[in-house]
Motif scaffolding. Structure first.
Motif, PDB file in Angstrom:
ATOM      1  N   ASP A  58       0.924  -1.340  -0.031  1.00 18.69           N
ATOM      2  CA  ASP A  58       0.150   0.026   0.000  1.00 18.69           C
ATOM      3  C   ASP A  58       1.024   1.460   0.108  1.00 18.69           C
ATOM      4  OD1 ASP A  58      -1.250   2.288   1.443  1.00 18.69           O
ATOM      5  OD2 ASP A  58      -3.090   1.105   1.640  1.00 18.69           O
ATOM      6  N   PHE A  59       0.695   2.076  -1.095  1.00 17.45           N
ATOM      7  CA  PHE A  59       1.699   3.229  -1.116  1.00 17.45           C
ATOM      8  C   PHE A  59       1.793   4.114  -0.129  1.00 17.45           C
ATOM      9  CE2 PHE A  59       1.417   2.104  -5.626  1.00 17.45           C
ATOM     10  CZ  PHE A  59       2.776   1.823  -5.765  1.00 17.45           C
ATOM     11  N   GLU A  60       0.705   4.168   1.013  1.00 17.08           N
ATOM     12  CA  GLU A  60       0.896   4.916   2.155  1.00 17.08           C
ATOM     13  C   GLU A  60       1.242   4.494   3.383  1.00 17.08           C
ATOM     14  OE1 GLU A  60      -2.077   8.351   2.993  1.00 17.08           O
ATOM     15  OE2 GLU A  60      -3.226   7.697   1.313  1.00 17.08           O
ATOM     16  N   ARG A  65       7.054   1.318   2.850  1.00 16.98           N
ATOM     17  CA  ARG A  65       8.105   2.158   2.310  1.00 16.98           C
ATOM     18  C   ARG A  65       9.438   1.558   2.877  1.00 16.98           C
ATOM     19  NH1 ARG A  65      11.297   5.912   4.422  1.00 16.98           N
ATOM     20  NH2 ARG A  65      10.163   5.584   6.437  1.00 16.98           N
ATOM     21  N   ILE A  66       9.487   1.438   4.177  1.00 17.20           N
ATOM     22  CA  ILE A  66      10.767   0.868   4.742  1.00 17.20           C
ATOM     23  C   ILE A  66      11.143  -0.605   3.892  1.00 17.20           C
ATOM     24  CG2 ILE A  66      11.808  -0.188   6.746  1.00 17.20           C
ATOM     25  CD1 ILE A  66      10.211   1.821   8.467  1.00 17.20           C
ATOM     26  N   TYR A  67      10.157  -1.213   3.777  1.00 21.30           N
ATOM     27  CA  TYR A  67      10.339  -2.690   3.070  1.00 21.30           C
ATOM     28  C   TYR A  67      10.915  -2.637   1.593  1.00 21.30           C
ATOM     29  CZ  TYR A  67       9.533  -7.694   1.855  1.00 21.30           C
ATOM     30  OH  TYR A  67       9.744  -9.016   1.509  1.00 21.30           O
ATOM     31  N   HIS A  97      -6.697   4.690   3.740  1.00 24.33           N
ATOM     32  CA  HIS A  97      -5.290   5.841   3.362  1.00 24.33           C
ATOM     33  C   HIS A  97      -6.374   6.409   2.142  1.00 24.33           C
ATOM     34  CE1 HIS A  97      -2.119   2.769   4.994  1.00 24.33           C
ATOM     35  NE2 HIS A  97      -2.688   3.636   5.884  1.00 24.33           N
ATOM     36  N   ARG A  98      -6.095   7.913   2.576  1.00 19.33           N
ATOM     37  CA  ARG A  98      -6.935   8.663   1.382  1.00 19.33           C
ATOM     38  C   ARG A  98      -6.325   8.640   0.193  1.00 19.33           C
ATOM     39  NH1 ARG A  98      -6.853  14.449   3.458  1.00 19.33           N
ATOM     40  NH2 ARG A  98      -4.735  14.083   4.049  1.00 19.33           N
ATOM     41  N   PHE A  99      -5.271   8.486  -0.339  1.00 19.67           N
ATOM     42  CA  PHE A  99      -4.517   8.862  -1.473  1.00 19.67           C
ATOM     43  C   PHE A  99      -4.071   7.785  -2.082  1.00 19.67           C
ATOM     44  CE2 PHE A  99      -4.121  12.927   0.576  1.00 19.67           C
ATOM     45  CZ  PHE A  99      -5.357  13.614   0.171  1.00 19.67           C
ATOM     46  N   SER A 100      -3.971   6.273  -1.050  1.00 17.25           N
ATOM     47  CA  SER A 100      -3.202   5.355  -1.799  1.00 17.25           C
ATOM     48  C   SER A 100      -3.716   4.581  -3.018  1.00 17.25           C
ATOM     49  CB  SER A 100      -3.283   4.186  -0.768  1.00 17.25           C
ATOM     50  OG  SER A 100      -2.450   3.239  -0.934  1.00 17.25           O
ATOM     51  N   ARG A 101      -4.972   4.554  -3.210  1.00 16.64           N
ATOM     52  CA  ARG A 101      -5.760   4.336  -4.367  1.00 16.64           C
ATOM     53  C   ARG A 101      -5.422   5.228  -5.637  1.00 16.64           C
ATOM     54  NH1 ARG A 101     -10.066   0.173  -4.649  1.00 16.64           N
ATOM     55  NH2 ARG A 101     -10.808   0.077  -6.838  1.00 16.64           N
ATOM     56  N   GLU A 102      -5.273   6.397  -5.296  1.00 12.61           N
ATOM     57  CA  GLU A 102      -4.977   7.210  -6.509  1.00 12.61           C
ATOM     58  C   GLU A 102      -3.602   6.973  -7.013  1.00 12.61           C
ATOM     59  OE1 GLU A 102      -5.410  10.457  -9.292  1.00 12.61           O
ATOM     60  OE2 GLU A 102      -6.785   8.867  -8.257  1.00 12.61           O
ATOM     61  N   ALA A 125       9.765   6.860  -1.659  1.00 15.02           N
ATOM     62  CA  ALA A 125      10.909   7.637  -1.215  1.00 15.02           C
ATOM     63  C   ALA A 125      10.349   8.914  -0.716  1.00 15.02           C
ATOM     64  CB  ALA A 125      11.719   7.694  -2.328  1.00 15.02           C
ATOM     65  N   ASN A 126       9.257   9.433  -1.330  1.00 16.77           N
ATOM     66  CA  ASN A 126       8.602  10.720  -0.996  1.00 16.77           C
ATOM     67  C   ASN A 126       7.098  10.467  -0.319  1.00 16.77           C
ATOM     68  OD1 ASN A 126      10.658  12.868  -2.543  1.00 16.77           O
ATOM     69  ND2 ASN A 126      10.184  11.035  -3.891  1.00 16.77           N
ATOM     70  N   GLN A 127       6.816   9.536   0.243  1.00 19.51           N
ATOM     71  CA  GLN A 127       5.731   9.264   0.975  1.00 19.51           C
ATOM     72  C   GLN A 127       5.420  10.269   1.952  1.00 19.51           C
ATOM     73  OE1 GLN A 127       5.216   6.206   4.336  1.00 19.51           O
ATOM     74  NE2 GLN A 127       4.365   4.856   2.205  1.00 19.51           N
ATOM     75  N   ALA A 128       6.148  10.775   2.615  1.00 22.11           N
ATOM     76  CA  ALA A 128       5.732  11.723   3.504  1.00 22.11           C
ATOM     77  C   ALA A 128       5.099  13.129   2.934  1.00 22.11           C
ATOM     78  CB  ALA A 128       6.945  12.167   4.573  1.00 22.11           C
ATOM     79  N   VAL A 129       5.380  13.383   1.749  1.00 23.72           N
ATOM     80  CA  VAL A 129       5.081  14.532   1.043  1.00 23.72           C
ATOM     81  C   VAL A 129       3.869  14.509   0.438  1.00 23.72           C
ATOM     82  CG1 VAL A 129       5.697  16.167  -0.750  1.00 23.72           C
ATOM     83  CG2 VAL A 129       7.658  15.192   0.717  1.00 23.72           C
ATOM     84  N   TRP A 130       3.749  13.469  -0.591  1.00 22.38           N
ATOM     85  CA  TRP A 130       2.592  13.375  -1.288  1.00 22.38           C
ATOM     86  C   TRP A 130       1.365  13.080  -0.430  1.00 22.38           C
ATOM     87  CZ3 TRP A 130      -0.042   8.782  -1.852  1.00 22.38           C
ATOM     88  CH2 TRP A 130       0.797   7.754  -1.566  1.00 22.38           C
ATOM     89  N   SER A 131       1.467  11.994   0.524  1.00 26.95           N
ATOM     90  CA  SER A 131       0.470  11.645   1.212  1.00 26.95           C
ATOM     91  C   SER A 131      -0.239  12.602   2.153  1.00 26.95           C
ATOM     92  CB  SER A 131       1.012  10.561   2.040  1.00 26.95           C
ATOM     93  OG  SER A 131       1.928  11.044   3.112  1.00 26.95           O
ATOM     94  N   GLN A 132       0.212  13.843   2.070  1.00 27.33           N
ATOM     95  CA  GLN A 132      -0.295  14.937   2.833  1.00 27.33           C
ATOM     96  C   GLN A 132      -1.246  15.783   1.931  1.00 27.33           C
ATOM     97  OE1 GLN A 132       0.265  15.619   6.177  1.00 27.33           O
ATOM     98  NE2 GLN A 132       1.391  13.636   5.958  1.00 27.33           N
ATOM     99  N   THR A 133      -1.149  15.602   0.544  1.00 25.20           N
ATOM    100  CA  THR A 133      -2.003  16.439  -0.304  1.00 25.20           C
ATOM    101  C   THR A 133      -2.648  15.532  -1.224  1.00 25.20           C
ATOM    102  OG1 THR A 133      -0.192  17.213  -1.816  1.00 25.20           O
ATOM    103  CG2 THR A 133      -0.394  18.356   0.293  1.00 25.20           C
ATOM    104  N   GLY A 134      -2.073  14.478  -1.584  1.00 29.91           N
ATOM    105  CA  GLY A 134      -2.532  13.607  -2.750  1.00 29.91           C
ATOM    106  C   GLY A 134      -1.952  13.997  -4.077  1.00 29.91           C
ATOM    107  N   ASN A 135      -1.230  15.140  -4.133  1.00 31.03           N
ATOM    108  CA  ASN A 135      -0.800  15.792  -5.515  1.00 31.03           C
ATOM    109  C   ASN A 135       0.430  14.816  -6.054  1.00 31.03           C
ATOM    110  OD1 ASN A 135      -0.051  17.319  -7.563  1.00 31.03           O
ATOM    111  ND2 ASN A 135      -0.017  19.204  -6.361  1.00 31.03           N
ATOM    112  N   ILE A 136      -0.059  13.744  -6.630  1.00 37.76           N
ATOM    113  CA  ILE A 136       0.929  12.664  -7.121  1.00 37.76           C
ATOM    114  C   ILE A 136       1.544  13.415  -8.640  1.00 37.76           C
ATOM    115  CG2 ILE A 136       1.013  10.398  -8.063  1.00 37.76           C
ATOM    116  CD1 ILE A 136      -1.251  10.106  -6.000  1.00 37.76           C
ATOM    117  N   GLU A 137       0.541  14.057  -9.153  1.00 38.55           N
ATOM    118  CA  GLU A 137       1.012  14.628 -10.453  1.00 38.55           C
ATOM    119  C   GLU A 137       2.224  15.610 -10.203  1.00 38.55           C
ATOM    120  OE1 GLU A 137      -0.480  17.440 -14.189  1.00 38.55           O
ATOM    121  OE2 GLU A 137      -1.865  16.986 -12.729  1.00 38.55           O
ATOM    122  N   LEU A 138       1.969  16.462  -9.463  1.00 42.82           N
ATOM    123  CA  LEU A 138       3.444  17.131  -8.905  1.00 42.82           C
ATOM    124  C   LEU A 138       4.646  16.361  -8.787  1.00 42.82           C
ATOM    125  CD1 LEU A 138       4.469  19.996  -8.344  1.00 42.82           C
ATOM    126  CD2 LEU A 138       3.771  19.460  -5.890  1.00 42.82           C
TER     127      LEU A 138
END
Length: 216
Positions: A58-60, A65-67, A97-102, A125-138
């Motif tokens: 699960d991406f969130e 992430r560690i694994y 998880h709000r943005f994992s499916r996206e 690697a950047n899970q802490a960033v995008w998981s706050q906003t869901g802005n995966i395109e960025l």
């Protein structure tokens, strides 16, 4: 005399097979068949290897992430590159998880242009960033070309149903094996499951297990 000449010309034309009629148009070439849409496996290594490793993530999930960063990347380098195993990503986004499916949608679409592994790594690697906003395109735009990002978005828009069906397929397969947490690792040898482990596995331990199963 004119009538006789015309009659003789007609006989000559008939004998030679010539006709004054307009030649029939050639049949139009059949239209090229459209290749059906499909999502390539998120996999690496030798598909004919005796040992297959399937990992549900699960991406969130912070444990995923560690694994991925500490174990799976090294496993792919040591075992996929050499063709010793076949490794398959399985997607298991939890509804909590709000943005994992996206994120999963983006990875599946990226697989159609061969960019899924790069996106997978960057998502973890950047899970802490995008998981706050869901802005995966960025995030995608930070390492993929504008053309690649546009292709991924086009695939997501045009093949939404197929992508959702692929996610549901992985979820169903996970439920069928009693999956309750991510990451979960299933190791198979010659098509038969030899182990199913919930939670991360230290690389040294996973390496030992794979070495014991790989045909010498």
């Amino acid at each position: 005399m004119t009538t006789r000449i015309s009659f003789l010309l007609s006989l000559v034309m008939i004998a030679s097979g010539w006709s004054a009629q307009t030649p029939a148009k050639k049949a139009a070439a059949p239209a090229a068949s459209v290749k059906p849409f499909s999502i390539p496996p998120r996999a690496c290594g030798n598909k004919n290897a005796s040992v297959v490793v399937e990992v549900y993530t699960d991406f969130e999930c912070p444990h995923c992430r560690i694994y991925y960063m500490d174990t799976l990347k090294q496993m792919m380098k040591d075992y996929c590159t050499s063709g010793k195993i076949y490794f398959m990503h399985r997607e298991f986004p939890f509804a909590s998880h709000r943005f994992s499916r996206e994120a999963t949608r983006w990875v599946l679409a990226a697989a159609t242009i061969g960019k899924n592994e790069q996106l997978t790594e960057q998502l973890f690697a950047n899970q802490a960033v995008w998981s706050q906003t869901g802005n995966i395109e960025l995030l995608a735009a930070s390492f993929l070309s504008p053309a690649d990002v546009a292709k991924i978005k086009q695939v997501m828009a045009a093949h939404k149903d197929e992508i959702e069906a692929e996610i549901e397929l992985d979820l169903a397969e996970g439920r069928a094996i009693g999956l309750s947490e991510t990451p979960t690792t299933v190791i198979k040898r010659h098509g038969l499951a030899t182990s199913q482990t919930a939670g991360g596995i230290p690389y040294a331990r996973l390496k030992m297990a794979l070495d014991s199963l790989i045909d010498k």
